[in-house]
Design a protein around this motif. Structure first.
Motif, PDB file in Angstrom:
ATOM      1  N   GLY A   6       0.798  -1.220   0.000  1.00  0.00           N
ATOM      2  CA  GLY A   6       0.000   0.000   0.000  1.00  0.00           C
ATOM      3  C   GLY A   6       0.831   1.271   0.000  1.00  0.00           C
ATOM      4  N   GLU A   7       1.961   1.208   0.665  1.00  0.00           N
ATOM      5  CA  GLU A   7       2.843   2.372   0.779  1.00  0.00           C
ATOM      6  C   GLU A   7       3.311   2.872  -0.603  1.00  0.00           C
ATOM      7  OE1 GLU A   7       6.372   1.259   2.916  1.00  0.00           O
ATOM      8  OE2 GLU A   7       7.236   3.235   2.427  1.00  0.00           O
ATOM      9  N   ALA A  36     -10.167  -7.524   5.538  1.00  0.00           N
ATOM     10  CA  ALA A  36     -10.738  -6.344   4.867  1.00  0.00           C
ATOM     11  C   ALA A  36     -12.225  -6.555   4.569  1.00  0.00           C
ATOM     12  CB  ALA A  36     -10.001  -6.095   3.556  1.00  0.00           C
ATOM     13  N   LYS A  57     -11.400   7.335  -5.044  1.00  0.00           N
ATOM     14  CA  LYS A  57     -10.653   6.676  -3.960  1.00  0.00           C
ATOM     15  C   LYS A  57      -9.666   5.673  -4.544  1.00  0.00           C
ATOM     16  CE  LYS A  57     -13.958   7.606  -0.635  1.00  0.00           C
ATOM     17  NZ  LYS A  57     -13.851   8.286   0.570  1.00  0.00           N
ATOM     18  N   THR A  58      -8.753   5.225  -3.701  1.00  0.00           N
ATOM     19  CA  THR A  58      -7.895   4.099  -4.102  1.00  0.00           C
ATOM     20  C   THR A  58      -8.775   2.850  -4.082  1.00  0.00           C
ATOM     21  OG1 THR A  58      -6.044   5.177  -3.007  1.00  0.00           O
ATOM     22  CG2 THR A  58      -5.781   2.827  -3.540  1.00  0.00           C
ATOM     23  N   VAL A 104      -1.807  -3.168   4.428  1.00  0.00           N
ATOM     24  CA  VAL A 104      -1.995  -1.705   4.351  1.00  0.00           C
ATOM     25  C   VAL A 104      -2.895  -1.365   3.165  1.00  0.00           C
ATOM     26  CG1 VAL A 104      -0.798   0.501   3.986  1.00  0.00           C
ATOM     27  CG2 VAL A 104       0.217  -1.251   5.471  1.00  0.00           C
ATOM     28  N   LEU A 105      -2.602  -1.954   2.012  1.00  0.00           N
ATOM     29  CA  LEU A 105      -3.423  -1.689   0.822  1.00  0.00           C
ATOM     30  C   LEU A 105      -4.853  -2.194   1.044  1.00  0.00           C
ATOM     31  CD1 LEU A 105      -3.726  -0.690  -2.058  1.00  0.00           C
ATOM     32  CD2 LEU A 105      -2.803  -2.860  -2.873  1.00  0.00           C
ATOM     33  N   ARG A 127      -6.412  -2.491   3.774  1.00  0.00           N
ATOM     34  CA  ARG A 127      -7.105  -1.664   4.781  1.00  0.00           C
ATOM     35  C   ARG A 127      -7.498  -0.307   4.198  1.00  0.00           C
ATOM     36  NH1 ARG A 127      -2.927   0.088   8.719  1.00  0.00           N
ATOM     37  NH2 ARG A 127      -2.689   1.704   7.122  1.00  0.00           N
ATOM     38  N   ASP A 128      -6.605   0.280   3.382  1.00  0.00           N
ATOM     39  CA  ASP A 128      -6.824   1.660   2.936  1.00  0.00           C
ATOM     40  C   ASP A 128      -7.684   1.780   1.677  1.00  0.00           C
ATOM     41  OD1 ASP A 128      -5.301   2.344   5.058  1.00  0.00           O
ATOM     42  OD2 ASP A 128      -3.513   2.941   3.913  1.00  0.00           O
ATOM     43  N   ALA A 129      -7.753   0.712   0.887  1.00  0.00           N
ATOM     44  CA  ALA A 129      -8.476   0.821  -0.385  1.00  0.00           C
ATOM     45  C   ALA A 129      -9.944   0.423  -0.214  1.00  0.00           C
ATOM     46  CB  ALA A 129      -7.819  -0.089  -1.419  1.00  0.00           C
ATOM     47  N   PRO A 167      -2.314   7.512  -4.223  1.00  0.00           N
ATOM     48  CA  PRO A 167      -3.713   7.659  -3.793  1.00  0.00           C
ATOM     49  C   PRO A 167      -4.627   7.847  -5.011  1.00  0.00           C
ATOM     50  CG  PRO A 167      -2.262   9.034  -2.455  1.00  0.00           C
ATOM     51  CD  PRO A 167      -1.411   8.461  -3.564  1.00  0.00           C
TER      52      PRO A 167
END
Ligand SMILES: NC(=O)C1=CN([C@@H]2O[C@H](COP(=O)(O)OP(=O)(O)OC[C@H]3O[C@@H](n4cnc5c(N)ncnc54)[C@H](O)[C@@H]3O)[C@@H](O)[C@H]2O)C=CC1
Ligand SMILES: O=C(O)C1=NCCCC1
Length: 318
Positions: free
Chosen positions: A218-219, A270, A290-291, A243-244, A246-248, A223
């Motif tokens: 994800g890092e 997720a 959004k991502t 991370v990806l 969780r964030d996407a 975005p």
């Protein structure tokens, strides 16, 4: 009345009759119908998978019945996680198309081209709906069979910008695989030895690896970018990190399938936002700003519409 014998359609015949411009609208229609909450039109159980432990492989059975087209079909696909110079591709597929009225087999088809094209076509549908409106850079991680079909259709449908003499960035575990890919595809590519460098700044990222651990983090992801994640089709395999995930915003082809087969979803915990079919049938939004991640696992209904298309075209050519 004597029963007609099944026809066998070889890979080159299937490839001749299977065209993206005819396949994509049929996939959109069937995915939309599959994702209607009261859908009885489309019957497709989650893939049944038999481990072939001795050879590090799996046999997947993928039956489907589509009422509106009266298509009864099953694909059988054996797939292997291995690296190196094997003489055969890592997935072997055969498709049976039945006469739904009596259950006799109308056609036995080599399923390779169907698998390559319908998977790439579904990723292209996800990109059409979810990638940023201005998408300049395409990155493909993994340079095998699926990478080729994804390159073909994505560069045909969308115009990526020429950046550093290349429209498409690729990275594979082995440099020689990436070099072979670059020779095979008709068009420019830039080979990266670092996945991170290939991914940074990309608007559309395709993961088509046979990895069982994360290859995309994800890092690294810009975005708003869209990721179509095609590999990692077992509950303990990953391509994407936590991370990806969780964030996407997460889209899938089938929620039922993802809950059983996708290591990226199961192990990250997720939440799935929607099925791609729900976006297509208008019941859930496409959050393009959004991502986004589209987690693809492959569905029997995708093979069924492709097989019917091929069979009908072959029949009318006789
Ligand atoms: N979602 C779907 O509908 C479908 C998914 N698949 C899956 O898609 C994946 C790709 O399929 P194929 O192209 O047929 O496989 P393939 O075996 O032809 O290619 C896999 C590629 O991934 C590369 N790779 C492995 N680890 C890597 C890493 N850490 N970083 C970068 N590259 C890496 C390998 O070097 C190879 O080039 C497989 O996992 C397969 O099971 C296949 C068909 C349909
Ligand atoms: O849908 C398919 O076809 C496949 N999915 C995951 C593994 C290989 C084949």
């Amino acid at each position: 009345m004597a029963r007609e014998q099944p026809v066998f359609l070889t890979d080159d015949v299937v490839a001749r009759f299977l065209r993206y411009d005819e396949l994509i609208p049929r996939l959109e229609e069937v995915l939309g119908k599959f994702s209607l909450s009261d859908s009885t039109e489309v019957v497709q159980p989650v893939r049944f998978v038999v481990p072939i432990n001795k050879h590090n492989g799996y046999l997947g059975l993928m039956p489907a019945y589509i009422t509106h087209e009266d298509t009864l079909c099953t694909k059988m696909v054996a797939f292997y996680r291995r690296e190196g110079n094997f003489t055969l591709p890592s997935a072997q597929a055969t498709v049976l198309l039945f006469n739904p009225e009596y259950g006799n087999v109308k056609a036995v088809m080599d399923g390779s081209d169907i698998t390559h094209k319908r998977t790439a076509a579904v990723s292209a549908i996800s990109a059409k709906l979810l990638m940023p409106a201005q998408s300049d850079i395409l990155c493909i991680l993994g340079c095998g069979q699926q990478a080729v079909s994804h390159y073909e259709i994505l560069t045909q449908l969308f115009s990526f910008k020429e950046v550093n003499n290349s429209k498409v960035r690729v990275c594979s575990r082995r440099l020689e695989t990436a070099e072979r890919f670059a020779v095979n595809v008709k068009g420019p590519v830039k080979i990266f030895s670092s996945a991170e460098e290939a991914v940074r700044g990309a608007d559309l990222i395709i993961t088509v690896t046979n990895s069982n651990e994360p290859v995309l983090f994800g890092e690294w992801v810009k975005p708003g970018a869209h990721v179509a994640a095609v590999g990692a089709c077992r509950p303990d395999w990953r391509e994407l990190d936590d991370v990806l995930m969780r964030d996407a915003v997460i889209y899938v082809d089938s929620k039922e399938g993802a809950a059983v087969e996708s290591g990226d979803i199961i192990l990250s915990g997720a939440e799935v936002f929607a099925e791609l079919g729900e976006v297509l049938n208008g019941t859930r939004p496409a959050l393009r700003n959004k991502t986004t991640v589209f987690k693809s696992l492959g569905m029997g209904i995708q093979d069924a519409v492709a097989a019917k298309l091929v069979f009908d075209k072959w029949k009318s050519s006789q």
